[in-house]
Scaffold this motif. Structure first.
Motif, PDB file in Angstrom:
ATOM      1  N   GLU A 175      16.067   6.789   4.374  1.00 50.88           N
ATOM      2  CA  GLU A 175      15.605   7.976   5.089  1.00 50.88           C
ATOM      3  C   GLU A 175      14.174   7.783   5.564  1.00 50.88           C
ATOM      4  O   GLU A 175      13.303   7.355   4.827  1.00 50.88           O
ATOM      5  N   THR A 176      13.886   8.111   6.824  1.00 51.14           N
ATOM      6  CA  THR A 176      12.532   8.061   7.349  1.00 51.14           C
ATOM      7  C   THR A 176      12.303   9.286   8.211  1.00 51.14           C
ATOM      8  O   THR A 176      13.233   9.905   8.712  1.00 51.14           O
ATOM      9  N   HIS A 177      11.022   9.640   8.404  1.00 55.01           N
ATOM     10  CA  HIS A 177      10.682  10.725   9.318  1.00 55.01           C
ATOM     11  C   HIS A 177      10.734  10.210  10.746  1.00 55.01           C
ATOM     12  O   HIS A 177      10.466   9.036  11.023  1.00 55.01           O
ATOM     13  N   ALA A 178      11.027  11.096  11.652  1.00 54.95           N
ATOM     14  CA  ALA A 178      11.153  10.695  13.048  1.00 54.95           C
ATOM     15  C   ALA A 178       9.848  10.137  13.601  1.00 54.95           C
ATOM     16  O   ALA A 178       9.840   9.264  14.461  1.00 54.95           O
ATOM     17  N   SER A 179       8.727  10.666  13.069  1.00 58.30           N
ATOM     18  CA  SER A 179       7.434  10.222  13.587  1.00 58.30           C
ATOM     19  C   SER A 179       6.954   8.928  12.955  1.00 58.30           C
ATOM     20  O   SER A 179       5.949   8.369  13.363  1.00 58.30           O
ATOM     21  N   GLU A 180       7.670   8.410  11.940  1.00 55.05           N
ATOM     22  CA  GLU A 180       7.243   7.205  11.238  1.00 55.05           C
ATOM     23  C   GLU A 180       7.494   5.969  12.092  1.00 55.05           C
ATOM     24  O   GLU A 180       8.592   5.761  12.597  1.00 55.05           O
ATOM     25  N   LYS A 181       6.482   5.101  12.237  1.00 54.26           N
ATOM     26  CA  LYS A 181       6.621   3.859  12.976  1.00 54.26           C
ATOM     27  C   LYS A 181       5.974   2.755  12.154  1.00 54.26           C
ATOM     28  O   LYS A 181       4.992   2.968  11.469  1.00 54.26           O
ATOM     29  N   PRO A 182       6.525   1.561  12.223  1.00 55.91           N
ATOM     30  CA  PRO A 182       5.987   0.486  11.410  1.00 55.91           C
ATOM     31  C   PRO A 182       4.603   0.039  11.835  1.00 55.91           C
ATOM     32  O   PRO A 182       3.877  -0.548  11.058  1.00 55.91           O
ATOM     33  N   ASP A 183       4.248   0.263  13.094  1.00 54.53           N
ATOM     34  CA  ASP A 183       2.949  -0.185  13.589  1.00 54.53           C
ATOM     35  C   ASP A 183       1.850   0.710  13.032  1.00 54.53           C
ATOM     36  O   ASP A 183       1.873   1.923  13.191  1.00 54.53           O
ATOM     37  N   ILE A 184       0.827   0.090  12.398  1.00 53.41           N
ATOM     38  CA  ILE A 184      -0.262   0.875  11.803  1.00 53.41           C
ATOM     39  C   ILE A 184      -0.976   1.701  12.859  1.00 53.41           C
ATOM     40  O   ILE A 184      -1.293   2.869  12.665  1.00 53.41           O
ATOM     41  N   LEU A 185      -1.258   1.088  14.034  1.00 49.43           N
ATOM     42  CA  LEU A 185      -2.046   1.787  15.041  1.00 49.43           C
ATOM     43  C   LEU A 185      -1.330   3.004  15.580  1.00 49.43           C
ATOM     44  O   LEU A 185      -1.958   3.999  15.948  1.00 49.43           O
ATOM     45  N   SER A 186       0.005   2.967  15.628  1.00 51.34           N
ATOM     46  CA  SER A 186       0.748   4.110  16.155  1.00 51.34           C
ATOM     47  C   SER A 186       0.862   5.218  15.128  1.00 51.34           C
ATOM     48  O   SER A 186       1.273   6.303  15.461  1.00 51.34           O
ATOM     49  N   ASN A 187       0.482   4.954  13.913  1.00 53.30           N
ATOM     50  CA  ASN A 187       0.514   5.980  12.859  1.00 53.30           C
ATOM     51  C   ASN A 187      -0.770   5.876  12.045  1.00 53.30           C
ATOM     52  O   ASN A 187      -0.771   5.767  10.835  1.00 53.30           O
ATOM     53  N   ASN A 188      -1.894   5.914  12.753  1.00 46.98           N
ATOM     54  CA  ASN A 188      -3.190   5.609  12.161  1.00 46.98           C
ATOM     55  C   ASN A 188      -3.573   6.599  11.071  1.00 46.98           C
ATOM     56  O   ASN A 188      -4.164   6.228  10.064  1.00 46.98           O
ATOM     57  N   TYR A 189      -3.239   7.879  11.260  1.00 42.12           N
ATOM     58  CA  TYR A 189      -3.659   8.879  10.276  1.00 42.12           C
ATOM     59  C   TYR A 189      -3.021   8.615   8.925  1.00 42.12           C
ATOM     60  O   TYR A 189      -3.647   8.737   7.877  1.00 42.12           O
ATOM     61  N   SER A 190      -1.745   8.213   8.944  1.00 41.54           N
ATOM     62  CA  SER A 190      -1.069   7.897   7.698  1.00 41.54           C
ATOM     63  C   SER A 190      -1.769   6.740   6.996  1.00 41.54           C
ATOM     64  O   SER A 190      -1.986   6.778   5.794  1.00 41.54           O
ATOM     65  N   PHE A 191      -2.129   5.709   7.731  1.00 44.85           N
ATOM     66  CA  PHE A 191      -2.798   4.554   7.131  1.00 44.85           C
ATOM     67  C   PHE A 191      -4.143   4.961   6.541  1.00 44.85           C
ATOM     68  O   PHE A 191      -4.504   4.550   5.435  1.00 44.85           O
ATOM     69  N   VAL A 192      -4.897   5.772   7.284  1.00 47.03           N
ATOM     70  CA  VAL A 192      -6.215   6.210   6.793  1.00 47.03           C
ATOM     71  C   VAL A 192      -6.070   6.993   5.495  1.00 47.03           C
ATOM     72  O   VAL A 192      -6.839   6.824   4.552  1.00 47.03           O
ATOM     73  N   THR A 193      -5.066   7.852   5.452  1.00 49.02           N
ATOM     74  CA  THR A 193      -4.842   8.639   4.245  1.00 49.02           C
ATOM     75  C   THR A 193      -4.521   7.752   3.044  1.00 49.02           C
ATOM     76  O   THR A 193      -5.072   7.920   1.953  1.00 49.02           O
ATOM     77  N   LEU A 194      -3.637   6.781   3.251  1.00 47.37           N
ATOM     78  CA  LEU A 194      -3.246   5.895   2.158  1.00 47.37           C
ATOM     79  C   LEU A 194      -4.417   5.025   1.718  1.00 47.37           C
ATOM     80  O   LEU A 194      -4.617   4.782   0.531  1.00 47.37           O
ATOM     81  N   GLN A 195      -5.216   4.567   2.681  1.00 43.11           N
ATOM     82  CA  GLN A 195      -6.376   3.764   2.328  1.00 43.11           C
ATOM     83  C   GLN A 195      -7.385   4.600   1.549  1.00 43.11           C
ATOM     84  O   GLN A 195      -8.013   4.111   0.600  1.00 43.11           O
ATOM     85  N   ALA A 196      -7.520   5.871   1.925  1.00 32.40           N
ATOM     86  CA  ALA A 196      -8.435   6.751   1.198  1.00 32.40           C
ATOM     87  C   ALA A 196      -7.993   6.919  -0.257  1.00 32.40           C
ATOM     88  O   ALA A 196      -8.810   6.956  -1.177  1.00 32.40           O
ATOM     89  N   LEU A 225       0.837  -1.204   0.000  1.00 30.08           N
ATOM     90  CA  LEU A 225       0.000   0.000   0.000  1.00 30.08           C
ATOM     91  C   LEU A 225       0.868   1.248   0.000  1.00 30.08           C
ATOM     92  O   LEU A 225       0.635   2.193  -0.763  1.00 30.08           O
ATOM     93  N   ARG A 226       1.909   1.237   0.846  1.00 23.18           N
ATOM     94  CA  ARG A 226       2.788   2.397   0.923  1.00 23.18           C
ATOM     95  C   ARG A 226       3.591   2.564  -0.366  1.00 23.18           C
ATOM     96  O   ARG A 226       3.800   3.678  -0.847  1.00 23.18           O
ATOM     97  N   SER A 227       4.045   1.451  -0.932  1.00 20.92           N
ATOM     98  CA  SER A 227       4.856   1.551  -2.146  1.00 20.92           C
ATOM     99  C   SER A 227       4.043   2.102  -3.307  1.00 20.92           C
ATOM    100  O   SER A 227       4.576   2.772  -4.189  1.00 20.92           O
ATOM    101  N   ARG A 228       2.714   1.857  -3.294  1.00 15.56           N
ATOM    102  CA  ARG A 228       1.886   2.322  -4.416  1.00 15.56           C
ATOM    103  C   ARG A 228       1.345   3.722  -4.176  1.00 15.56           C
ATOM    104  O   ARG A 228       1.302   4.537  -5.099  1.00 15.56           O
ATOM    105  N   TYR A 229       0.935   4.044  -2.981  1.00 11.49           N
ATOM    106  CA  TYR A 229       0.237   5.307  -2.743  1.00 11.49           C
ATOM    107  C   TYR A 229       0.867   6.187  -1.677  1.00 11.49           C
ATOM    108  O   TYR A 229       0.307   7.214  -1.328  1.00 11.49           O
ATOM    109  N   GLY A 230       2.047   5.810  -1.162  1.00 18.14           N
ATOM    110  CA  GLY A 230       2.555   6.516  -0.003  1.00 18.14           C
ATOM    111  C   GLY A 230       3.665   7.486  -0.233  1.00 18.14           C
ATOM    112  O   GLY A 230       4.317   7.891   0.710  1.00 18.14           O
TER     113      GLY A 230
END
Length: 623
Positions: free
Chosen positions: A49-70, A20-25
């Motif tokens: 390179e990653t952002h400091a706020s980036e975490k592999p756990d979906i729940l800890s970065n829920n907004y990012s997941f919601v955006t990509l799913q949208a 999902l991230r590779s296609r829309y992130g």
């Protein structure tokens, strides 16, 4: 089925976050697409390179997941295609065979947005496209997913490309070298809330998407093409629809869709231009050089050898000594076929461009394109890198393939037995190399640098607009042409070689008894009023045009409209008449309003309102 598809996409997003991230992130790092990233357009993407706020756990970065799913749900048909393509290469967690079968049925049934009838709305210029978008946005309540296609010159924000002589070439170079951060992150724009349904820029034009792209350090050119793939209404200039090469590059599929062409009185000339093709000896030499490189690397040697042979044959013929030119201008020499002593068929035979050989070239081109497509697939399998970014030493350039594709397109029409064989002229045009002139002016050319003194161009000129337009009419579900000046419709339809099922022609607002058409050959001094390139600079011509307008203005009541072929000529005449006092004489009879060059529609409307207001006032002599 629609709800089932949405549920399947949701499960895919939950269980396949890396894909999902590779296609829309946007390289999988941006949680908020409207938040400005810390990026530089010249900076190469760093896989570590990653952002400091980036975490592999979906729940800890829920907004990012919601955006990509949208994004995945918004671009539903594209997501379905991506899931089905990926399922052929690997097992997708969370999806069953029944789920994949459902997506396959959805794809086959034509329920995706790209398979429903879509509307492609074309007009003559980018400026007119902007006017159409503004009319839809400000004067109608109609809201649907729209997109605008434009050139790189209109949309590119990379500072190096904007400063270059050719934005297109520099953009491709930066992209191929993986040296444009805006390109690698263009998908950041796709999830922008401003462009989403109900957003402030729900219906956008090129200026809008550029304004969204700048703070995101994202490429608005490639983003607009991606958005156009799922838009229900796509605005674009004529050539995106009429020109087969541009249409293919933009990914426009006309089959089963609707085309509307505004200002359609320009279509005949635009279709002739789109059906024509030209290639220089320098382009042919470049094609031969690239094919030679592929041959040396052992890549599809036979196929690249066929294309090299074609390029070498045509280049050698263009550069041959003793070529005769029957048309000679100041700097340009031209020779045109057919000639009394040499038909087009004879010329093609002399060049060994037989049907069998053309078939070999077409087969070689197809195999090379399949090979490049396989490279893209392999690149996509090895990670989230963009499949467009391929090693340049592994394949010929897109420009080289466009040369071959253009040659095959016109050779198909000029070949013996084609119904359009007599509708083409083949020409060789020789003119001085402009690079030498530029180099001398800038004093940058090395004495050791070898450049040809002349450029030789092989041109295929289409005389018949029906060559291009009849093909478009056969593909589309419906085609609508609108204009105020299409009459007589019978001859117009004959030119385009299309039978229109429905026509509507309004009566003229001026009664025949109030209308008279005359052609004025000469001015008061006997100078022929021909606004050609050679005559427009002559003072006698400029003065006689001014005197003719003054004489008519002195004798005609009320308003006059005077049209010029170009703003360049208009400005030239105004300057001359101001210097000689002729403009003051015209103003003694009528008030003069001059349309400003490059003005907006609002400025033109205000000018027209002032003109009409002046005519309505009593005791005025006109305008």
């Amino acid at each position: 089925m629609q709800e089932n598809v949405r549920q399947i996409i949701t499960r895919f997003c939950m269980h396949n976050t890396t894909l999902l991230r590779s296609r829309y992130g946007s390289n999988g790092t941006d949680a908020d697409p409207d938040k400005k990233p810390d990026a530089d357009p010249d900076k190469k993407p760093d896989a570590m390179e990653t952002h400091a706020s980036e975490k592999p756990d979906i729940l800890s970065n829920n907004y990012s997941f919601v955006t990509l799913q949208a994004r995945a749900q918004t671009l539903q048909s594209e997501t379905v295609d991506f899931i089905l393509d990926t399922s052929k290469k690997q097992t997708l967690v969370g999806l069953s065979k029944d789920d994949l079968a459902t997506l396959g049925e959805y794809q086959d049934a034509g329920k995706s947005a790209t398979q429903r009838p879509r509307i492609f709305f074309g007009t003559r210029t980018h400026k007119q496209v902007a006017q159409l978008v503004n009319e839809l946005r400000s004067k109608t309540p109609y809201r649907l997913r729209t997109a605008v296609l434009g050139s790189r010159a209109q949309t590119c924000t990379h500072p190096k490309a904007k400063r270059a002589e050719s934005v297109d070439d520099t953009c491709r170079q930066l992209r191929d070298d993986n040296n444009c951060g805006a390109y690698t992150g263009f998908r950041r724009i796709l999830g922008s809330k401003k462009l989403a349904e109900g957003g402030e820029l729900e219906i956008w034009d090129l200026e809008d998407i550029v304004s969204v792209a700048r703070p995101l350090v994202a490429c608005s050119y490639y983003a607009s093409r991606e958005l156009a793939a799922t838009a229900k209404l796509v605005f674009c200039p004529y050539n995106y629809i009429l020109d087969p090469a541009v249409r293919k590059a933009a990914g426009i599929e006309l089959e089963g869709n609707i085309v509307i062409l505004d200002e359609a009185h320009n279509i005949e000339n635009a279709a002739r231009d789109a059906g024509s093709f030209e290639v220089s000896d320098l382009q042919l030499a470049s094609l031969a050089h690239e094919c030679s490189g592929m041959f040396d690397h052992g890549i599809l040697r036979n196929e690249h050898l066929v294309l090299k042979s074609l390029a070498d044959t045509l280049a050698a013929w263009l550069q041959r000594d003793g070529a005769a030119f029957e048309y000679c201008d100041y700097e340009t020499q031209t020779s045109v076929w057919p000639k009394p002593e040499c038909s087009v068929d004879t010329l093609l035979t002399d060049l060994a461009l037989t049907p069998d050989y053309i078939s070999q070239v077409k087969s070689a081109q197809a195999k090379i394109e399949d090979y490049i497509a396989s490279l893209r697939t392999q690149s996509n399998e090895h990670g989230p890198e963009d499949p467009e970014l391929l090693p340049r030493d592994k394949h010929v350039s897109a420009g080289a393939l466009r040369v071959v594709e253009g040659l095959l397109r016109v050779l198909k029409h000029v070949a013996h037995g084609s119904k359009f064989a007599t509708d083409f002229r083949i020409a060789v045009v020789r003119h001085p190399n402009p690079e030498l002139r530029t180099s001398q002016k800038r004093k940058r050319q090395s004495v050791f640098e070898s450049k040809p003194a002349f450029i030789n161009t092989l041109s295929f000129w289409t005389m018949n607009p029906g060559v291009v337009f009849s093909e478009i009419a056969e593909q589309t579900r419906s085609i609508v042409l609108t204009s105020g000046t299409l009459s007589p419709l019978d001859s117009y339809a004959s030119e385009l070689q299309v039978d229109f099922a429905s026509t509507l022609e309004a009566n003229h607002v001026i009664a025949p008894s109030r209308f008279c058409a005359l052609a004025v050959e000469c001015g008061p001094s006997g100078v022929r009023l021909e606004a050609k390139y050679r005559t427009s600079d002559q003072l006698e011509f400029q003065d006689d045009v001014g005197e003719a307008i003054r004489a008519i203005a002195a004798r005609s009541p009320d308003g006059m409209l005077v049209f010029m072929p170009s703003y360049a000529l208009l400005n030239k005449l105004i300057a001359r008449w101001e210097a000689t006092g002729r403009l003051a004489e015209i103003r003694s009879h009528k008030t003069v309003f001059v349309e400003p060059q490059g003005g907006t529609k609002d400025q033109f409307d205000k000018l027209l309102l002032s003109y009409r207001k002046h005519l309505s006032e009593p005791n005025e002599t006109g305008a």
